[in-house]
Design a protein around this motif. Sequence first.
Motif, PDB file in Angstrom:
ATOM      1  N   MET A   1     -24.230 -90.383  12.899  1.00 35.41           N
ATOM      2  CA  MET A   1     -23.426 -91.167  13.838  1.00 35.41           C
ATOM      3  C   MET A   1     -24.300 -92.220  14.504  1.00 35.41           C
ATOM      4  N   THR A   2     -23.735 -93.384  14.697  1.00 36.20           N
ATOM      5  CA  THR A   2     -24.472 -94.472  15.334  1.00 36.20           C
ATOM      6  C   THR A   2     -24.046 -94.619  16.789  1.00 36.20           C
ATOM      7  N   ALA A   3     -24.815 -95.430  17.518  1.00 36.47           N
ATOM      8  CA  ALA A   3     -24.493 -95.665  18.926  1.00 36.47           C
ATOM      9  C   ALA A   3     -23.175 -96.416  19.044  1.00 36.47           C
ATOM     10  N   ARG A   4     -22.468 -96.166  20.142  1.00 32.32           N
ATOM     11  CA  ARG A   4     -21.218 -96.898  20.375  1.00 32.32           C
ATOM     12  C   ARG A   4     -21.540 -98.368  20.591  1.00 32.32           C
ATOM     13  N   ALA A   5     -20.558 -99.213  20.345  1.00 34.12           N
ATOM     14  CA  ALA A   5     -20.743-100.654  20.544  1.00 34.12           C
ATOM     15  C   ALA A   5     -20.973-100.946  22.023  1.00 34.12           C
ATOM     16  N   LEU A   6     -21.810-101.940  22.290  1.00 30.71           N
ATOM     17  CA  LEU A   6     -22.057-102.345  23.668  1.00 30.71           C
ATOM     18  C   LEU A   6     -20.783-102.917  24.283  1.00 30.71           C
ATOM     19  N   THR A   7     -20.565-102.573  25.539  1.00 30.22           N
ATOM     20  CA  THR A   7     -19.378-103.037  26.250  1.00 30.22           C
ATOM     21  C   THR A   7     -19.729-104.237  27.121  1.00 30.22           C
ATOM     22  N   ALA A   8     -18.696-104.834  27.702  1.00 32.70           N
ATOM     23  CA  ALA A   8     -18.919-105.956  28.616  1.00 32.70           C
ATOM     24  C   ALA A   8     -19.723-105.502  29.831  1.00 32.70           C
ATOM     25  N   THR A   9     -19.501-104.261  30.276  1.00 34.14           N
ATOM     26  CA  THR A   9     -20.262-103.759  31.418  1.00 34.14           C
ATOM     27  C   THR A   9     -21.721-103.554  31.053  1.00 34.14           C
ATOM     28  N   ASP A  10     -21.978-103.070  29.824  1.00 28.75           N
ATOM     29  CA  ASP A  10     -23.365-102.927  29.364  1.00 28.75           C
ATOM     30  C   ASP A  10     -24.067-104.281  29.385  1.00 28.75           C
ATOM     31  N   LEU A  11     -23.382-105.299  28.909  1.00 30.11           N
ATOM     32  CA  LEU A  11     -23.979-106.635  28.877  1.00 30.11           C
ATOM     33  C   LEU A  11     -24.157-107.192  30.287  1.00 30.11           C
ATOM     34  N   ALA A  12     -23.237-106.837  31.189  1.00 25.59           N
ATOM     35  CA  ALA A  12     -23.404-107.246  32.582  1.00 25.59           C
ATOM     36  C   ALA A  12     -24.630-106.567  33.201  1.00 25.59           C
ATOM     37  N   LEU A  13     -24.873-105.324  32.816  1.00 23.40           N
ATOM     38  CA  LEU A  13     -26.072-104.621  33.270  1.00 23.40           C
ATOM     39  C   LEU A  13     -27.326-105.346  32.796  1.00 23.40           C
ATOM     40  N   ALA A  14     -27.359-105.715  31.521  1.00 19.32           N
ATOM     41  CA  ALA A  14     -28.514-106.443  31.003  1.00 19.32           C
ATOM     42  C   ALA A  14     -28.720-107.747  31.762  1.00 19.32           C
ATOM     43  N   GLY A  15     -27.625-108.437  32.086  1.00 18.57           N
ATOM     44  CA  GLY A  15     -27.740-109.682  32.838  1.00 18.57           C
ATOM     45  C   GLY A  15     -28.236-109.464  34.254  1.00 18.57           C
ATOM     46  N   LEU A  16     -27.792-108.376  34.896  1.00 15.83           N
ATOM     47  CA  LEU A  16     -28.248-108.058  36.245  1.00 15.83           C
ATOM     48  C   LEU A  16     -29.753-107.799  36.264  1.00 15.83           C
ATOM     49  N   LEU A  17     -30.243-107.015  35.315  1.00 13.41           N
ATOM     50  CA  LEU A  17     -31.659-106.676  35.266  1.00 13.41           C
ATOM     51  C   LEU A  17     -32.510-107.925  35.004  1.00 13.41           C
ATOM     52  N   ASP A  18     -32.058-108.754  34.079  1.00 13.04           N
ATOM     53  CA  ASP A  18     -32.799-109.978  33.778  1.00 13.04           C
ATOM     54  C   ASP A  18     -32.781-110.908  34.988  1.00 13.04           C
ATOM     55  N   GLY A  19     -31.647-111.000  35.653  1.00 10.20           N
ATOM     56  CA  GLY A  19     -31.539-111.860  36.829  1.00 10.20           C
ATOM     57  C   GLY A  19     -32.379-111.384  37.998  1.00 10.20           C
ATOM     58  N   ALA A  20     -32.697-110.086  38.015  1.00 13.58           N
ATOM     59  CA  ALA A  20     -33.545-109.539  39.069  1.00 13.58           C
ATOM     60  C   ALA A  20     -35.026-109.740  38.781  1.00 13.58           C
ATOM     61  N   GLY A  21     -35.332-110.427  37.689  1.00 15.42           N
ATOM     62  CA  GLY A  21     -36.729-110.728  37.365  1.00 15.42           C
ATOM     63  C   GLY A  21     -37.348-109.818  36.343  1.00 15.42           C
ATOM     64  N   PHE A  22     -36.540-108.954  35.709  1.00 16.82           N
ATOM     65  CA  PHE A  22     -37.038-108.055  34.675  1.00 16.82           C
ATOM     66  C   PHE A  22     -36.686-108.650  33.309  1.00 16.82           C
ATOM     67  N   ALA A  23     -37.667-109.286  32.694  1.00 12.14           N
ATOM     68  CA  ALA A  23     -37.420-110.038  31.471  1.00 12.14           C
ATOM     69  C   ALA A  23     -37.016-109.113  30.327  1.00 12.14           C
ATOM     70  N   ARG A  24     -35.989-109.502  29.579  1.00  7.58           N
ATOM     71  CA  ARG A  24     -35.495-108.700  28.454  1.00  7.58           C
ATOM     72  C   ARG A  24     -36.551-108.649  27.359  1.00  7.58           C
ATOM     73  N   THR A  25     -36.815-107.438  26.857  1.00  4.87           N
ATOM     74  CA  THR A  25     -37.791-107.247  25.793  1.00  4.87           C
ATOM     75  C   THR A  25     -37.198-106.339  24.737  1.00  4.87           C
ATOM     76  N   GLU A  26     -37.679-106.458  23.499  1.00  4.98           N
ATOM     77  CA  GLU A  26     -37.176-105.636  22.405  1.00  4.98           C
ATOM     78  C   GLU A  26     -38.364-105.209  21.527  1.00  4.98           C
ATOM     79  N   PRO A  27     -38.954-104.034  21.808  1.00  2.00           N
ATOM     80  CA  PRO A  27     -40.096-103.560  21.021  1.00  2.00           C
ATOM     81  C   PRO A  27     -39.644-103.040  19.664  1.00  2.00           C
ATOM     82  N   PRO A  28     -40.571-102.744  18.750  1.00  2.06           N
ATOM     83  CA  PRO A  28     -40.205-102.249  17.422  1.00  2.06           C
ATOM     84  C   PRO A  28     -39.454-100.922  17.487  1.00  2.06           C
ATOM     85  N   LEU A  29     -38.629-100.678  16.451  1.00  4.00           N
ATOM     86  CA  LEU A  29     -37.907 -99.408  16.360  1.00  4.00           C
ATOM     87  C   LEU A  29     -38.831 -98.253  16.010  1.00  4.00           C
TER      88      LEU A  29
END
Length: 379
Positions: A1-29
Amino acid sequence: MTARALTATDLALAGLLDGAGFARTEPPLLIAADLVRDLVGEALARRLYLTTDADGTELCLRPDYTIPVVKAHLEGPRAGEAAACSYLGPVFRHRPGLAGEFNQAGIELLGRADREAAETEVVALALKAARLYTSGPLVLAMGDVGLFMALVAALDLPAAWRRRLAKDFRRSGMLEDDLKRLAEPAHGGPTYRGLLTALEGSDPKAARALVADLLSIAGITTVGGRSAADIAERFLEQSALGTGALDPDQVAVVEKVLAIDTDPVSAESELRAIAGEAGIDMGAALDRLARRNALMAGSGIDLGASRFSTRFGRDVDYYTGLVFEIHDATGSVGKPLVGGGRYDRLTEMMTAKLGLDLKVPAVGCAFWVERLAEAGGRA
């Protein structure tokens, strides 16, 4: 089973964190499995998804983001500088009855010297982010591993006991067993005292090698799946633990400290009273707690509605100070919605493995977005 699709609220969370000065990062799997095992402890290590590369190196799918995010920062050109990172994406763990792939968001605040301010920033942002998902009642639960270690240091225990108590702090039942053993009067010693006397003062590595050699000479290679080296390590640890006992009054002080479960401000007051009455110096650790309480109150966190337990810990070994979780106060979601804390021990171990001469304070938290969505009725 895979992870559920990201929701609009999940994306709003990512935007809140980035807007608070926490730069979005994506390390290797993928990350080296041995590194993860060394850092996370047995409970999580048993839940890894493992694979092997063409060179025979064992790898695992990242079980969380903290280790790969910290590793990427320490291996980068700005390792000695402060950094604020955020993330949102899939992580992988064996979870009976649940999908092994699921989404996790979080923040990591690295290299900040103003420790209590950094901790306050993380907790305040965690509470704000949780409100994106739910307007229902939340409970902030906190503890501080550093307070317990300050108590252990003040009792002037042997190094082996300090390590043992630190290891067992978060393990249900084991800490009680340790305290019971410490309260027992010291006896004449085990029948192998002659060997221990011969090893006393020796280099630990040489002592382990000698015991392992003796076991091999006796034809003992494995017991219960443990190698001769593992048995030697256990033998030396148990021998060192048998060399000291606490006065019953000291054990009573430890038990009083570990019984505290109240709001953070009252906890500080109770701890100062216990330490003062017992003549134990926990001043520096208590001053840090006081500073953090003041900063949190100033940031709008309702400390009167928060819980502080001196027994509170989390399920990995690398936390060294503040630990916290945010829970659904209705009880409809039984597990934490958000969890994190100060993890300086992880960065110390990782810089040592990477051969870096750096001290990197670190605090962060992870958001369990599926649980948050469930708490808000948006599953």
